[in-house]
Design a protein around this motif. Sequence first.
Motif, short mmCIF file in Angstrom:
data_model
loop_
_atom_site.label_atom_id
_atom_site.label_comp_id
_atom_site.label_asym_id
_atom_site.label_seq_id
_atom_site.Cartn_x
_atom_site.Cartn_y
_atom_site.Cartn_z
N LEU A 401 0.83 -1.20 0.00
CA LEU A 401 0.00 0.00 0.00
C LEU A 401 0.87 1.25 0.00
O LEU A 401 0.56 2.24 -0.68
CB LEU A 401 -0.94 0.00 1.20
N LEU A 402 1.95 1.23 0.78
CA LEU A 402 2.84 2.39 0.81
C LEU A 402 3.45 2.64 -0.57
O LEU A 402 3.63 3.79 -0.98
CB LEU A 402 3.93 2.19 1.85
N ALA A 403 3.75 1.57 -1.29
CA ALA A 403 4.28 1.72 -2.65
C ALA A 403 3.27 2.40 -3.57
O ALA A 403 3.63 2.97 -4.59
CB ALA A 403 4.66 0.36 -3.22
N ARG A 404 1.99 2.35 -3.15
CA ARG A 404 0.92 3.02 -3.91
C ARG A 404 0.49 4.31 -3.22
O ARG A 404 -0.62 4.78 -3.43
CB ARG A 404 -0.26 2.06 -4.07
N ARG A 405 1.35 4.84 -2.33
CA ARG A 405 1.17 6.14 -1.67
C ARG A 405 0.13 6.13 -0.55
O ARG A 405 -0.35 7.17 -0.11
CB ARG A 405 0.80 7.25 -2.66
N ILE A 406 -0.25 4.95 -0.08
CA ILE A 406 -1.24 4.83 1.00
C ILE A 406 -0.51 4.47 2.29
O ILE A 406 0.15 3.42 2.37
CB ILE A 406 -2.29 3.75 0.69
N VAL A 407 -0.60 5.33 3.31
CA VAL A 407 0.05 5.06 4.60
C VAL A 407 -0.93 4.27 5.46
O VAL A 407 -1.85 4.82 6.08
CB VAL A 407 0.47 6.35 5.31
N ASP A 427 -10.68 12.46 2.95
CA ASP A 427 -11.99 12.75 2.36
C ASP A 427 -12.45 11.52 1.58
O ASP A 427 -11.70 10.55 1.43
CB ASP A 427 -11.95 14.00 1.49
N PRO A 428 -13.70 11.49 1.12
CA PRO A 428 -14.22 10.30 0.42
C PRO A 428 -13.39 9.88 -0.79
O PRO A 428 -13.25 8.68 -1.07
CB PRO A 428 -15.63 10.73 0.03
N SER A 429 -12.84 10.86 -1.53
CA SER A 429 -12.06 10.49 -2.71
C SER A 429 -10.78 9.76 -2.30
O SER A 429 -10.33 8.85 -3.01
CB SER A 429 -11.72 11.74 -3.53
N GLU A 430 -10.19 10.16 -1.19
CA GLU A 430 -8.99 9.46 -0.71
C GLU A 430 -9.33 8.05 -0.25
O GLU A 430 -8.53 7.11 -0.45
CB GLU A 430 -8.35 10.25 0.43
N VAL A 431 -10.49 7.88 0.36
CA VAL A 431 -10.92 6.53 0.75
C VAL A 431 -11.05 5.66 -0.49
O VAL A 431 -10.61 4.50 -0.50
CB VAL A 431 -12.25 6.58 1.53
N GLU A 432 -11.63 6.19 -1.55
CA GLU A 432 -11.76 5.42 -2.79
C GLU A 432 -10.40 5.08 -3.38
O GLU A 432 -10.18 3.98 -3.90
CB GLU A 432 -12.60 6.20 -3.81
N THR A 433 -9.45 6.01 -3.29
CA THR A 433 -8.10 5.75 -3.77
C THR A 433 -7.46 4.62 -2.97
O THR A 433 -6.80 3.73 -3.52
CB THR A 433 -7.23 7.01 -3.67
N ALA A 434 -7.66 4.62 -1.65
CA ALA A 434 -7.13 3.56 -0.81
C ALA A 434 -7.76 2.21 -1.16
O ALA A 434 -7.08 1.18 -1.20
CB ALA A 434 -7.36 3.89 0.66
N LEU A 435 -9.06 2.22 -1.42
CA LEU A 435 -9.74 0.97 -1.78
C LEU A 435 -9.21 0.42 -3.11
O LEU A 435 -9.03 -0.80 -3.26
CB LEU A 435 -11.24 1.20 -1.86
N ARG A 436 -8.95 1.30 -4.07
CA ARG A 436 -8.37 0.83 -5.34
C ARG A 436 -7.01 0.22 -5.12
O ARG A 436 -6.66 -0.81 -5.74
CB ARG A 436 -8.25 2.00 -6.32
N ALA A 437 -6.22 0.79 -4.20
CA ALA A 437 -4.90 0.23 -3.90
C ALA A 437 -5.04 -1.15 -3.26
O ALA A 437 -4.26 -2.07 -3.57
CB ALA A 437 -4.14 1.18 -2.98
#
Length: 444
Positions: A401-407, A427-437
Amino acid sequence: MSLSRREFLATGAAAAAAVLTPGRLLAALEEQAVPAPDVATWSAIRSQFLLDRKLLHFSSFFIASHPKSVRDAIDGFRRALDANPFLVVERGMFESEAQNLQLKVCEEAAAYLGGRRDEIALTSNTTTGLALVYHGLALKPGDEILTTLHDHFAHHESIRLATERTGASMRKVLLYEQAADASAETIVKRLRTAVRPKTRAIGVTWVHSSTGVRLPIPQIAEAVREINRTRSEKDQLLLIVDGVHGLGAVDESVAEMGCDFLCAGTHKWMFAPRGTGIVWARPENWTRIRPTIPSFSSFDVLEAWMAEKAPSGPNTAARSTPGGFVAYEHQWAMGAAFRFHQRIGRRRIAERIRKLNDQCKEGLAAIRGVRVHTPRDPSLSAGIIAFEVRGNTTNEVVSKLLARRIVASAAPYRESYARLAPSLVNDPSEVETALRAVRAVAGT
């Protein structure tokens, strides 16, 4: 004529002498406060944190970034201390209650907790608070502290060290087999059933950092009250709570939850300065423990020492506040964090965290190969979501996840899960980005 912030921060001896006279210090320091932060929108709130924008931060519960108002408060106190260290500490700590900056912090905290300033001891973190409470109990051989298998190392160790010194014992109970299926009824029933005649205290954690399970503290407190109705005054059972991952994340007044002691660092969900914390208890419960560390916060203790006699009267929160010089610019700036939360609104914060966590839990549960361990029921969870991805170790999940910029983070327990903790910095968009990762890690 009041002194401006620029004038107060001047290092000249004449300016210092004018400001730092009795009755002027607190007012002068308060004038350093910047205008109230803009909390009208979530984007305005998020903009006040100096987080690295190249990353998406889902581990702010570990140790928080400070919002601007807290950074400014720390900086203001630091400047005052650097300019006039003796006068600021002497006048701000040891001359009068009216000028006492620790009491000012306790007032700010009490407004948020729903209690009074004389119910709060100031500490440096949750671990210190737990140790002060458990080591302060008047335990004797044969007494028992009941805790759970789900609590953190610091909680277990605080109990172990206290019971080993006194000849008492510690026992752990399992509250649920599977965290995702935990229920309030089962949790309360298992704790109540585990209590024995020699049990003197129950130690639990409000929100488990291992699984994200949020315990029903008010219901547990009611069960303790029922037990105490059958006990003598000297055998009353105490409920001690590690509250660090509930404080600042859910909409509950600590003073109304029914626990006897709540210990919490404030440098996590509260966004207070790093190295700060509180212990809350009613005055009658402070009388049940003995101080462990000499206090600089109680004038009567100092006066008794001057008179070469023991302090008289019952113990208090002030007597239990550890003494010794601390990073005062951090401790005194705690009030800015409580004001920040009050300005946003506890209910508004809790609803935001709940919304983001519901979004994240539902998204994770829909990914093939992902198992969510945190209950879906919002009443049994808060801001931490624990999960695992099939075919990956916890550390592999966090690294990918960190390699995909998610801490993300790994829970430091025997059974360790990956954790995402959406908070006010997301925010909700960041949550969606984390879910894609996570979907990419799961290979779906």
